[in-house]
Design an enzyme around this catalytic site. Structure first.
Site, PDB file in Angstrom:
ATOM      1  N   SER A 293      -0.596  -2.565   3.395  1.00  0.00           N
ATOM      2  CA  SER A 293      -0.756  -1.340   3.200  1.00  0.00           C
ATOM      3  C   SER A 293      -0.040  -0.577   4.504  1.00  0.00           C
ATOM      4  O   SER A 293       0.093  -1.406   5.340  1.00  0.00           O
ATOM      5  CB  SER A 293      -2.355  -0.803   3.376  1.00  0.00           C
ATOM      6  N   ASP A 294       0.334   0.689   4.553  1.00  0.00           N
ATOM      7  CA  ASP A 294       0.791   1.424   5.849  1.00  0.00           C
ATOM      8  C   ASP A 294      -0.777   1.443   6.629  1.00  0.00           C
ATOM      9  O   ASP A 294      -1.620   1.284   6.004  1.00  0.00           O
ATOM     10  CB  ASP A 294       1.564   2.499   5.436  1.00  0.00           C
TER      11      ASP A 294
END
Length: 753
Positions: A293-294
Site C-alpha cells: 500500500s502507499d
C-alpha cells in the site's frame, strides 16, 4: 491486453508461481523453506510479515505525515513478537543490524526484516530529479545513475527503494510530475525499465542489489485538475493505452514489488480495487511479486467513503490484492480476527505472505540476513568521487537549452563582466529538489561556487539576490538593476523552490512567482543580454522578461553537482543536449497539455482561419516549447528520409533512415526522434506518437545515417473490448528533433494475407 514479456524474470516452479532472478531461478530449497515457515506461522506472525512500519532504529527523515511512529523500544518489542516484516526510511548499518538481530535471534521464527527507503534520485550523492534526468532521453544514463544510487543505498543498509515512479504525468499542476519521466508513454517505459535494471543489477543476491518498486499502480498521474491524491475518472482505453504500458515495461525489467496508488479510478480507490490489483496486475500482466500500500492508503479508504471503518478497510485492501500495509498498522490489528471470523480466507493471507517471503528469499535474506549491513561498505561506497563525477555528468545531460539568441556559450577568454542575479544564485537549500532527504545540503555545489571555479577571473562575477523566492526584499530590484547595468551579460537564476514541487505540491498557476517575475522584468528593461537559469520541477508557463530573454536554460533540480554542471554548460565545456520530456505551455490554463493529443473535429490547420476551431480565446492549442524540444550549441540538419518500403506487411517490418549532419563548428549531440500517426482508425488517434529515438554525437561537418525499424506491433492501440489491435491503413511518419516539424514520410500497413 498484451505486454512485452521477453525480459520477464518470472518462472513457474513446482506448480507454485516463483520469482525469477537474473541468471538464477528461485531455488527449490527456497520454495520448501517458505512452505515450511508458512506452515509454522501463527495468524499474527503472518499479519506481521504483511506489515511495514517506519524505522526508529536509525535516523528517520520523514517525508510523510507523522502517523503511528513508534519509538525504538516499542518497535523492538513488535519485531520480537513477529509483528513486523519490513521497516522503511531509516538508514545506517549499526541501527539496521540492531533491528535485524532482534528479528533473526529474538523472534520465534527468525524471519529477517526487509529494509526499504525512498531513494528517488540519490542517497548522499544526489542526482538530478527523475524528470530532469528524463531530459537526457538516454536509458543507458538512467541505468548508470540508478546503479550508483543502489550502491550507496545498500551500503547504508537498505534492500529496497520505492522507485521508480512510472506514472505518465500530463498535467503540470501536479507536484509529482517531478518524480517521473514526463508525459510520454514510450519514454516513460524505456527510462523506468532502465532504472529498474540499474537498481537491481544482474544478481539480486549481491549486497549492492536494490529491489525496485515501480509506482503508483495505477493512473496516479491522471488525477483530476492535477490535484494531489485526487480522483481519476478515465476511460478503459486511456487507462490501458497510456497508464498501464510503462508498468508492463517495469515488470518485464524484473521488478518484484509495486505500490498501489493513492487515487481512486472511476469510483474505486486503487488500494481496494481487485479488478486492478488482481485481475489486471496478476492476471493479465502476470506480475508475481508483492504489492505495497502507499503510506496509510489502506486506512484512507475510510476517508474515501469506501470502507466503513479501519477493520473494513483492512479487509477490502487485502482482498483486493494489497500484500503489505505501510504504516497504518491495520493488518497487524485486524487481519487475525478477520480470518477467524471468516471475513478473509486464510488462503488469501497465505498467498500474500508467500509473495513477501519469496522476495526475501530472492534477495538472499534467509541465507544472509546481514546482507547490505556492512560497516566497511558504509564507509567506502557512499558519496564517492566517482559518484559525484557521474552526478555532474548526469546534470549536464539533463539541462535543456530552450532558447538561444547567440549569447551562449559564454567565452571565458573574453573575460566579460557577469552579473549573477536571483534567489538561486548562491542558494544551496534548493539544489536537490524534493525526495532527497538523506542528502547533506551543505555538500551541494551552488551556481556561484560552480562559476567561480570555472571562470579564469572570478572577480568578473558579481552576485546579487534581487528578491526572495516568494517575496520582494528591500532594495533588491534596485541593486539587481545596478548590477545588470554594470555587467556585459546577466545570468538570472529564478524559478521554484524545491518545496514547490513533489508530493502535496499541486499548483493552480505554474508560473514564476510574482516577486521573481518583477525582478526579471526590471533586469530585462536594462537592455543587457539576459540568460535565464530556470530552477523547477515541472514545465512552466513563462512570460514577459523571462520568456523574452536572449537565452533560457531549463536546469531543473540537478543535485549535488548542480553548480559545476551549470557552469560547464554556460561556458561551453559541455554542450547542452537535453530534450524536454514535458511540454511548456503558453498559459497555465492550458493544463493538462501534452503533445500526443487528439486533433478534434475542428483543428487549427497551418495558417488557416482559427475561428470556431479547437483553440483558446487567448492562445492557440500549442506549446511554447514542445515535447522533445532542446537546442544545442551547434547546428544539426536532417535530410534524406527513406523508407525501405511504402508497404508494411502484417508480420514484417520496414526500415526508416535519415541522414543527420552537424553543420556547425562544434562537436555536439542530438536526439533524433521518430513519430507516427494513424490517419484513420476505429478509435481516434493522437496527432503524433513517439515510437523511436536515437542519440547521435557528431564532430563539425560529420554526417551519420540514423536507422529505425517499425513493425505492426508499434502501431497497435486499444480498441473495442479493450483489446490491443492494429488496423490496416495509411500512416504518417516524421523523423525530427522534437514533436513538431521534421522530415515527413508515409506508409501503408497491409492486412494479414
Amino acid at each position: 491486453m498484451t505486454f512485452d514479456r521477453r525480459d520477464l524474470l518470472i518462472r513457474t516452479l513446482g506448480g507454485v508461481l516463483a520469482l525469477g532472478l537474473p541468471r538464477r531461478a528461485l531455488a527449490q530449497t527456497d520454495v520448501a523453506r517458505v512452505d515450511a515457515l508458512i506452515a509454522k506461522m501463527t495468524l499474527e506472525e503472518k499479519a506481521g510479515q504483511m506489515t511495514c512500519l517506519a524505522d526508529s532504529f536509525r535516523p528517520f527523515n520523514p517525508p510523510n505525515p507523522q502517523v503511528g511512529i513508534q519509538d525504538e523500544k516499542r518497535l523492538a518489542q513488535e519485531i520480537r513478537k513477529g509483528r513486523v516484516g519490513c521497516l522503511f526510511n531509516g538508514i545506517g548499518v549499526a541501527g539496521g543490524r540492531r533491528a535485524q538481530e532482534i528479528a533473526v535471534k529474538d523472534s520465534r521464527l527468525g524471519i529477517p526484516l526487509l529494509f526499504a527507503g525512498d531513494v528517488i534520485h540519490g542517497l548522499k550523492t544526489i542526482f538530478p530529479v527523475p524528470l530532469a534526468e528524463a531530459s537526457s532521453f538516454d536509458p543507458a544514463l538512467c541505468e548508470r545513475t540508478a546503479r550508483a544510487q543502489a550502491i550507496e543505498a545498500t551500503a547504508a543498509g537498505l534492500h529496497l527503494t520505492f522507485a521508480p515512479m512510472v506514472d505518465v504525468a500530463r498535467d503540470q499542476r501536479w507536484g509529482r510530475v517531478v518524480e517521473g519521466a514526463g508525459e510520454d508513454v514510450t519514454l516513460t517505459g524505456l527510462l523506468s525499465a532502465a532504472r529498474i535494471r540499474g537498481f537491481q543489477g544482474r544478481d539480486l543476491r549481491r549486497d549492492d542489489s536494490l529491489l525496485a518498486c515501480p509506482k503508483h499502480f495505477a493512473a496516479y498521474g491522471a488525477v483530476a485538475a492535477g490535484l494531489e491524491y485526487g480522483n481519476v475518472d478515465i476511460s478503459e482505453e486511456t487507462l490501458r493505452e497510456t497508464h498501464l504500458p510503462p508498468f508492463g515495461k517495469a515488470f518485464a525489467a524484473g521488478a518484484l514489488t509495486t505500490m498501489a496508488a493513492f487515487n481512486e479510478i472511476n469510483g474505486v480507490p486503487a488500494t481496494a480495487d481487485s479488478e486492478l490489483l488482481t485481475d489486471i496486475l496478476r492476471g493479465e500482466m502476470q506480475f508475481r511479486g508483492f504489492v505495497f500500500s502507499d503510506y496509510t492508503a489502506d486506512e484512507e479508504l475510510v476517508a474515501h467513503g469506501f470502507a466503513e471503518d479501519d477493520r473494513d478497510a483492512a479487509r477490502l485492501a487485502v482482498l483486493a490484492g494489497v500484500d503489505m500495509s505501510m504504516q497504518s498498522g491495520l493488518y497487524i490489528r485486524y487481519l487475525p480476527d478477520l480470518v477467524k471470523s471468516g471475513a478473509v480466507p486464510m488462503g488469501t493471507i497465505d498467498v500474500a505472505v508467500r509473495r513477501i517471503l519469496y522476495v526475501k528469499a530472492a534477495i538472499g535474506l534467509f541465507d544472509n540476513p546481514w546482507r547490505s549491513l556492512n560497516e566497511e561498505a558504509e564507509k567506502t561506497r557512499i558519496f564517492t568521487p566517482a559518484h559525484r563525477a557521474l552526478s555532474r555528468e548526469a546534470a549536464t545531460r539533463s539541462v535543456v537549452l530552450l532558447k538561444n539568441e547567440g549569447v551562449l556559450p559564454i567565452d571565458p577568454a573574453r573575460r566579460q563582466a557577469i552579473a549573477l542575479i536571483g534567489p538561486f544564485a548562491q542558494d544551496t537549500a534548493n539544489l536537490y529538489g524534493p525526495w532527497a532527504f538523506y542528502g547533506d545540503p551543505d555538500k551541494g555545489v551552488d551556481i556561484a561556487t560552480g562559476l567561480r571555479a570555472a571562470l579564469p577571473d572570478p572577480t568578473k562575477l558579481t552576485i546579487t539576490r534581487g528578491s526572495d523566492i516568494s517575496g520582494p526584499i528591500d532594495g533588491g530590484i534596485a541593486k539587481a538593476v545596478a548590477a545588470a547595468k554594470a555587467a556585459d551579460i546577466v545570468l538570472l537564476a529564478i524559478g521554484e523552490s524545491q518545496a514547490m514541487s513533489g508530493e502535496a505540491q499541486s499548483r493552480t498557476v505554474i508560473e514564476i512567482p510574482p516577486a521573481q517575475q518583477a525582478l526579471a522584468d526590471a533586469v530585462a528593461a536594462t537592455g543587457k543580454p539576459v540568460v535565464i537559469l530556470l530552477r523547477h520541477g515541472r514545465a512552466l508557463a513563462l512570460h514577459d522578461g523571462v520568456a523574452n530573454a536572449q537565452a533560457i536554460l531549463a536546469t531543473w533540480f540537478l543535485g549535488s553537482e548542480a553548480g559545476h554542471a551549470i557552469a560547464d554548460i554556460l561556458l561551453g565545456k559541455v554542450d547542452p543536449s537535453g530534450k524536454l520530456p514535458v511540454s511548456f505551455p503558453w498559459e497555465s490554463g492550458q493544463e493538462p497539455f501534452y503533445y500526443d493529443r487528439k486533433s478534434t473535429g475542428r483543428p487549427v490547420l497551418g495558417n488557416g482561419s482559427s475561428e470556431y476551431k479547437a483553440r483558446y480565446a487567448t492562445t492557440d492549442n500549442s506549446a511554447r516549447f514542445p515535447f522533445g524540444h532542446g537546442l544545442t550549441y551547434t547546428d544539426f540538419v536532417l535530410d534524406q528520409l527513406k523508407l525501405s518500403d511504402s508497404a508494411l506487411r502484417w508480420d514484417a517490418a520496414i526500415e526508416v533512415t535519415a541522414r543527420i549532419t552537424n553543420k556547425g563548428d562544434r562537436k555536439g549531440s542530438e536526439v533524433v526522434q521518430l513519430y507516427t500517426r494513424d490517419r484513420v482508425a476505429s478509435r481516434t488517434r493522437p496527432i503524433r506518437e513517439l515510437k523511436r529515438m536515437a542519440r547521435v554525437t557528431l564532430a563539425p561537418g560529420e554526417s551519420k545515417t540514423v536507422r529505425f525499424s517499425l513493425s505492426r506491433v508499434d502501431l497497435e492501440f486499444v480498441g473495442a473490448r479493450s483489446q490491443r489491435i492494429a488496423e490496416p491503413g495509411a500512416f504518417d511518419l516524421w523523423v525530427g528533433q522534437s514533436s513538431v516539424g521534421g522530415l515527413k514520410g508515409e506508409f501503408t500497413l497491409y492486412a494479414k494475407s
